[in-house]
Design a protein around this motif. Structure first.
Motif, mmCIF file in Angstrom:
data_model
loop_
_atom_site.group_PDB
_atom_site.id
_atom_site.type_symbol
_atom_site.label_atom_id
_atom_site.label_comp_id
_atom_site.label_asym_id
_atom_site.label_seq_id
_atom_site.Cartn_x
_atom_site.Cartn_y
_atom_site.Cartn_z
ATOM 1 N N SER A 1 -4.653 13.938 3.406
ATOM 2 C CA SER A 1 -5.334 12.828 3.141
ATOM 3 C C SER A 1 -4.768 11.698 4.182
ATOM 4 O O SER A 1 -3.859 11.495 4.452
ATOM 5 N N TYR A 2 -6.199 10.952 4.654
ATOM 6 C CA TYR A 2 -5.875 9.913 5.596
ATOM 7 C C TYR A 2 -6.855 8.846 5.433
ATOM 8 O O TYR A 2 -8.090 9.110 5.508
ATOM 9 N N VAL A 3 -6.365 7.757 5.075
ATOM 10 C CA VAL A 3 -7.115 6.641 4.467
ATOM 11 C C VAL A 3 -6.776 5.305 5.199
ATOM 12 O O VAL A 3 -5.801 4.730 5.272
ATOM 13 N N GLN A 4 -7.978 4.521 5.870
ATOM 14 C CA GLN A 4 -7.837 3.719 6.726
ATOM 15 C C GLN A 4 -8.058 2.271 6.048
ATOM 16 O O GLN A 4 -9.043 2.214 5.427
ATOM 17 N N LEU A 5 -7.095 1.595 6.333
ATOM 18 C CA LEU A 5 -7.201 -0.031 5.780
ATOM 19 C C LEU A 5 -8.366 -0.721 6.678
ATOM 20 O O LEU A 5 -8.702 -0.265 7.873
ATOM 21 N N TYR A 6 -8.879 -1.868 6.096
ATOM 22 C CA TYR A 6 -10.242 -2.276 6.686
ATOM 23 C C TYR A 6 -10.087 -2.961 8.017
ATOM 24 O O TYR A 6 -10.825 -3.017 8.970
ATOM 25 N N ASP A 7 -8.531 -3.093 8.567
ATOM 26 C CA ASP A 7 -8.313 -3.776 9.499
ATOM 27 C C ASP A 7 -8.327 -2.925 10.814
ATOM 28 O O ASP A 7 -8.018 -3.434 12.057
ATOM 29 N N GLY A 8 -8.076 -1.752 10.473
ATOM 30 C CA GLY A 8 -8.101 -0.783 11.580
ATOM 31 C C GLY A 8 -6.897 -0.742 12.352
ATOM 32 O O GLY A 8 -6.521 0.115 13.167
ATOM 33 N N PRO B 1 0.907 -1.348 -0.035
ATOM 34 C CA PRO B 1 -0.002 0.116 -0.082
ATOM 35 C C PRO B 1 0.778 1.292 0.007
ATOM 36 O O PRO B 1 1.784 1.380 0.706
ATOM 37 N N SER B 2 0.481 2.309 -0.799
ATOM 38 C CA SER B 2 1.064 3.477 -0.832
ATOM 39 C C SER B 2 -0.037 4.630 -1.170
ATOM 40 O O SER B 2 -0.861 4.494 -1.825
ATOM 41 N N ALA B 3 0.815 5.765 -0.809
ATOM 42 C CA ALA B 3 -0.317 7.197 -1.364
ATOM 43 C C ALA B 3 -0.038 7.145 -2.917
ATOM 44 O O ALA B 3 -1.084 7.473 -3.345
ATOM 45 N N ALA B 4 0.868 7.034 -3.524
ATOM 46 C CA ALA B 4 1.050 7.130 -4.960
ATOM 47 C C ALA B 4 0.027 5.953 -5.596
ATOM 48 O O ALA B 4 -0.658 6.420 -6.648
ATOM 49 N N LEU B 5 0.009 4.662 -5.232
ATOM 50 C CA LEU B 5 -0.898 3.975 -5.671
ATOM 51 C C LEU B 5 -2.619 4.429 -5.673
ATOM 52 O O LEU B 5 -3.293 3.929 -6.325
ATOM 53 N N LEU B 6 -2.852 5.004 -4.797
ATOM 54 C CA LEU B 6 -4.236 5.524 -4.524
ATOM 55 C C LEU B 6 -4.593 6.757 -5.388
ATOM 56 O O LEU B 6 -5.720 7.044 -5.572
ATOM 57 N N GLY B 7 -3.548 7.118 -6.248
ATOM 58 C CA GLY B 7 -3.946 8.090 -7.215
ATOM 59 C C GLY B 7 -4.228 9.537 -6.840
ATOM 60 O O GLY B 7 -3.666 10.092 -6.039
ATOM 61 N N LYS C 1 12.441 7.497 2.334
ATOM 62 C CA LYS C 1 11.115 8.402 2.165
ATOM 63 C C LYS C 1 10.037 7.722 2.391
ATOM 64 O O LYS C 1 9.691 6.597 1.888
ATOM 65 N N PRO C 2 9.035 8.241 3.382
ATOM 66 C CA PRO C 2 7.772 7.365 3.542
ATOM 67 C C PRO C 2 6.879 7.327 2.393
ATOM 68 O O PRO C 2 6.939 8.290 1.675
ATOM 69 N N THR C 3 6.287 6.272 2.241
ATOM 70 C CA THR C 3 5.320 5.847 1.284
ATOM 71 C C THR C 3 4.084 6.363 1.521
ATOM 72 O O THR C 3 3.215 6.368 0.502
ATOM 73 N N GLY C 4 3.548 6.403 2.775
ATOM 74 C CA GLY C 4 2.553 7.034 3.276
ATOM 75 C C GLY C 4 1.914 5.808 3.910
ATOM 76 O O GLY C 4 0.741 5.877 4.832
ATOM 77 N N HIS C 5 2.401 4.313 3.834
ATOM 78 C CA HIS C 5 1.589 3.455 4.656
ATOM 79 C C HIS C 5 2.210 3.585 6.000
ATOM 80 O O HIS C 5 3.352 3.460 6.268
ATOM 81 N N ALA D 1 -1.398 7.756 4.313
ATOM 82 C CA ALA D 1 -1.569 9.255 4.584
ATOM 83 C C ALA D 1 -0.739 9.743 3.230
ATOM 84 O O ALA D 1 0.162 9.161 2.747
ATOM 85 N N SER D 2 -1.570 10.910 2.818
ATOM 86 C CA SER D 2 -0.713 11.655 1.749
ATOM 87 C C SER D 2 0.546 12.229 2.099
ATOM 88 O O SER D 2 0.708 12.788 3.139
#
Length: 531
Positions: free
Chosen positions: A135-142, A121-127, A176-180, A147-148
């Motif tokens: 931006s802050y998008v949580q995966l289903y597992d909590g 998972p990464s911010a780049a892949l989310l488009g 460098k952080p990927t956002g994950h 993060a962007s």
């Protein structure tokens, strides 16, 4: 004193000594008699009567694992639960961004890691929806989030971090952080910067959520959180009127926390809520590579406890046990479950059964660990929708791919734990999965989604009987919290908490059970709605 006689076509007391009952007499919130309707009418001619007609009454259903207060915050933003490929996720995020005002954060939840395939998972892949906006998008597992770059900048996260837990800011080869962000210590770096809803907004959304839970059949829940502003919210809601169900809270103790911080919260209470234990995490998730397995997963991860100092975990749980405080331990991997069961057994043998402990989730365990649940040093607390909503019999899901075939065969062993003599409390883990108890009981029997007869069941031999599923929300849920003397049955001296179905949940087929109407719920002898 208020005396009420409830009559129904059938009452499942969950007490083998009392069968064939058609009425229950309640006085001031407690059951004072159970038996034949005609007999109880004669014995209490002045009682008010609630005639449930053809309804079938059971003890009140209790959700064994939920996150009601935190869940209201976790479900802010766009729901990505049904977006099962990257194109769908990107489209949903783009649509949500278009609705935002200037300065708003783009939030999402329920992101399924399967959308990333073999990629991390990464911010780049989310488009592009995440570009130039916090931006802050949580995966289903909590347990993880994406993060962007702008959110990371606001949080001051520009590289790896060291934590007292095994949490991780995922970085690329250049550091460098990927956002994950893996696990709470890492996610909190960004989450604390997300604008908070007001107390009034939080309270209104929580009240609506609790009303929905009660309408679906719950009279109580075991709440696996108590972070601020939980106490303030509970007090505010009870100033407005009674809660629609009972709530037992478990504040979280994380690595590095002072155990006294959770001990001092024990006993805090209101009319229908109380703090009744402590939640701890011994590991994370299989999907995220943070579970604690006996050997590495297929990516070479999930090899250690979330508590990097497991000795500190032992000391914390020992302190809780000796203080008589219930511990609810999140443990998913086979090594984690084994280590916790061994510890809890040692504490009981050394000091006696001072508290009622439980292990949450238990997603993969071999035969010898299953057998250890027979001694009841801990209850098993499991969530059937984790299996049926996120996994697939063909093993195409991220959980199965990450775990590997042999341990998938040891997954979600509900029936085996019951056959071994263990206690099995059922729950939802809302908002990680839907909270409806009818769905959970139906899927527990089918080992697939009740509303998807086209799906192949996942190890159907691990399905529960209709009675075992109902016990998971009644007698076994009560045992898991140490309340088996007052809750979980329709019996004299017990709390008058009932769930009333339009038909018999033990006789209808599982597909019908999933949508079986709930006539009403009753807490302390008071129906949620008129019948």
């Amino acid at each position: 004193m208020t005396t009420t006689l409830f009559t129904a076509r059938r009452i499942h007391t969950m007490d083998p000594a009392v069968t064939g009952a058609t009425a229950v007499l309640v006085r001031d919130g407690r059951v004072v008699a159970v038996g034949d309707a005609a007999d109880l009418r004669s014995s209490a001619p002045d009682a008010g009567v609630v005639d449930l007609g053809d309804g079938v009454l059971t003890p009140g259903l209790v959700d064994g694992h939920s996150h009601p207060v935190a869940g209201v915050v976790m479900t802010a933003g766009v729901d990505l639960t049904d977006a099962l490929d990257l194109d769908a996720v990107r489209a949903a995020l783009a649509a949500e961004r278009d609705r935002l005002a200037d300065g708003d954060w783009l939030l999402g939840w329920g992101l399924n890691p399967r959308v990333f395939g073999a990629q991390n998972p990464s911010a780049a892949l989310l488009g592009p929806a995440l570009v130039g906006i916090p931006s802050y998008v949580q995966l289903y597992d909590g347990h993880s989030a994406v993060a962007s770059p702008e959110a990371l900048r606001i949080a001051g996260v520009d590289g790896p971090r060291a934590f007292r837990s095994s949490a991780r800011v995922v970085c690329d080869a250049d550091g460098k952080p990927t956002g994950h962000l893996l696990e709470a210590d890492a996610s909190d770096l960004v989450e604390r910067h997300v604008p908070e809803m007001t107390l009034a907004e939080h309270g209104a959304k929580l009240r609506a959520e609790l009303d929905g839970m009660a309408a679906s059949g719950y009279t109580g829940l075991h709440a696996m959180d108590f972070a601020d502003p939980a106490a303030e919210l509970m007090e505010a809601l009870e100033r407005e009127g009674d809660l629609p169900l009972r709530m037992g809270f478990h504040p979280i103790l994380s690595p590095g926390d002072d155990v006294e911080s959770v001990l001092k919260l024990q006993g805090a209470s209101g009319r229908r809520w109380r703090v009744e234990g402590v939640k701890l995490f011994v590991d994370g998730t299989i999907d995220g590579g943070t579970a604690w397995l006996e050997r590495p997963d297929v990516e070479g991860e999930s090899t250690s406890s979330l508590w990097t100092d497991f000795g500190a975990f032992r000391e914390a749980v020992t302190t809780l046990h000796r203080a008589g405080v219930n511990a609810a331990v999140h443990s998913i991997g086979d090594r984690g479950v084994r280590e916790v069961l061994e510890l809890l057994g040692e504490l009981r043998d050394a000091y006696g059964p001072l508290a009622r402990h439980r292990i949450e989730h238990i997603e993969t365990v071999p035969d010898e660990v299953v057998a250890r649940f027979a001694d009841r040093a801990a209850a098993a607390s499991m969530q059937t929708l984790h299996c049926t909503r996120f996994n697939h019999a063909d093993r195409s899901d991220s959980w199965s791919r990450r775990l590997g075939d042999d341990r998938v065969d040891d997954g979600f062993r509900w029936a085996d734990i019951r056959r071994a003599g263990g206690v099995l409390a059922l729950g939802s883990d809302w908002p990680i999965a839907p909270y409806d108890p009818r769905w959970i009981m139906a899927d527990a029997q089918l080992r697939r989604r009740f509303d998807r007869p086209d799906l192949e069941p996942i190890h159907p031999e691990q399905g529960l009987s209709a009675l075992e599923a109902l016990e998971g929300f009644t007698t076994h849920a009560a045992w898991a919290s140490g309340e088996e003397a007052t809750r979980g049955k329709v019996a004299v001296g017990y709390d008058a908490d009932f769930t009333v179905f339009a038909d018999d949940p033990l006789e209808v087929d599982a597909e019908t059970l999933g949508t079986l109407p709930v006539v009403t719920t009753v807490v302390e002898g008071v129906p949620l709605r008129a019948v």
